[in-house]
Scaffold this motif. Sequence first.
Motif, PDB file in Angstrom:
ATOM      1  N   UNK A   5      -1.389   4.215  17.180  1.00 36.43           N
ATOM      2  CA  UNK A   5       0.143   4.038  17.290  1.00 36.43           C
ATOM      3  C   UNK A   5       0.340   4.755  18.741  1.00 36.43           C
ATOM      4  N   UNK A   6      -0.370   5.900  19.143  1.00 38.13           N
ATOM      5  CA  UNK A   6       0.244   6.519  20.397  1.00 38.13           C
ATOM      6  C   UNK A   6      -0.504   5.155  21.499  1.00 38.13           C
ATOM      7  N   UNK A   7      -1.577   4.776  21.333  1.00 36.42           N
ATOM      8  CA  UNK A   7      -2.161   3.741  22.156  1.00 36.42           C
ATOM      9  C   UNK A   7      -1.225   2.591  22.256  1.00 36.42           C
ATOM     10  N   UNK A   8      -0.657   2.265  21.098  1.00 33.26           N
ATOM     11  CA  UNK A   8       0.279   1.035  21.157  1.00 33.26           C
ATOM     12  C   UNK A   8       1.619   1.151  22.190  1.00 33.26           C
ATOM     13  N   UNK A   9       2.021   2.631  22.034  1.00 32.46           N
ATOM     14  CA  UNK A   9       3.207   2.928  22.666  1.00 32.46           C
ATOM     15  C   UNK A   9       2.832   2.765  24.220  1.00 32.46           C
ATOM     16  N   UNK A  33       9.106   7.270  32.309  1.00 27.10           N
ATOM     17  CA  UNK A  33       9.524   7.650  31.020  1.00 27.10           C
ATOM     18  C   UNK A  33       7.870   6.991  30.069  1.00 27.10           C
ATOM     19  N   UNK A  34       6.978   7.110  30.870  1.00 25.46           N
ATOM     20  CA  UNK A  34       5.588   6.766  30.239  1.00 25.46           C
ATOM     21  C   UNK A  34       5.148   7.624  29.157  1.00 25.46           C
ATOM     22  N   UNK A  35       5.754   8.665  28.791  1.00 20.40           N
ATOM     23  CA  UNK A  35       5.410   9.386  27.539  1.00 20.40           C
ATOM     24  C   UNK A  35       6.215   9.153  26.346  1.00 20.40           C
ATOM     25  N   UNK A  36       7.488   8.482  26.612  1.00 19.61           N
ATOM     26  CA  UNK A  36       8.578   8.376  25.457  1.00 19.61           C
ATOM     27  C   UNK A  36       7.621   7.898  24.289  1.00 19.61           C
ATOM     28  N   UNK A  37       7.814   8.575  22.994  1.00 20.28           N
ATOM     29  CA  UNK A  37       7.255   8.109  21.753  1.00 20.28           C
ATOM     30  C   UNK A  37       5.901   8.426  21.615  1.00 20.28           C
ATOM     31  N   UNK A  38       5.113   8.881  22.600  1.00 21.16           N
ATOM     32  CA  UNK A  38       3.590   8.902  22.565  1.00 21.16           C
ATOM     33  C   UNK A  38       3.487  10.210  21.411  1.00 21.16           C
TER      34      UNK A  38
END
Length: 80
Positions: free
Chosen positions: A14-18, A28-33
């Motif tokens: 899921x983190x890779x998919x983000x 904002x590259x880390x949003x949701x990771x």
Amino acid sequence: MCGAVGPVPVVCTGAADVLVGRPIAASDRYVGVADAVAATLSPSTDHRGDADYKREMAGVMVRRALDRALAADTRVGGLR
């Protein structure tokens, strides 16, 4: 992959998919990771910490790993 937060290491797809398909240099590259990592994990509470603490720290470690990888790539001219 996240280890030491449960009985076996967990692949955090899921983190890779983000991250996949998003510009690396975006602010904002880390949003949701961290949320994606937390949603994937099912840590148990033990003498090393409670489950919520382990989920939180997994997100922190993922962000740190991304920071280091991006910094290393920038030093060798990978990001343009």
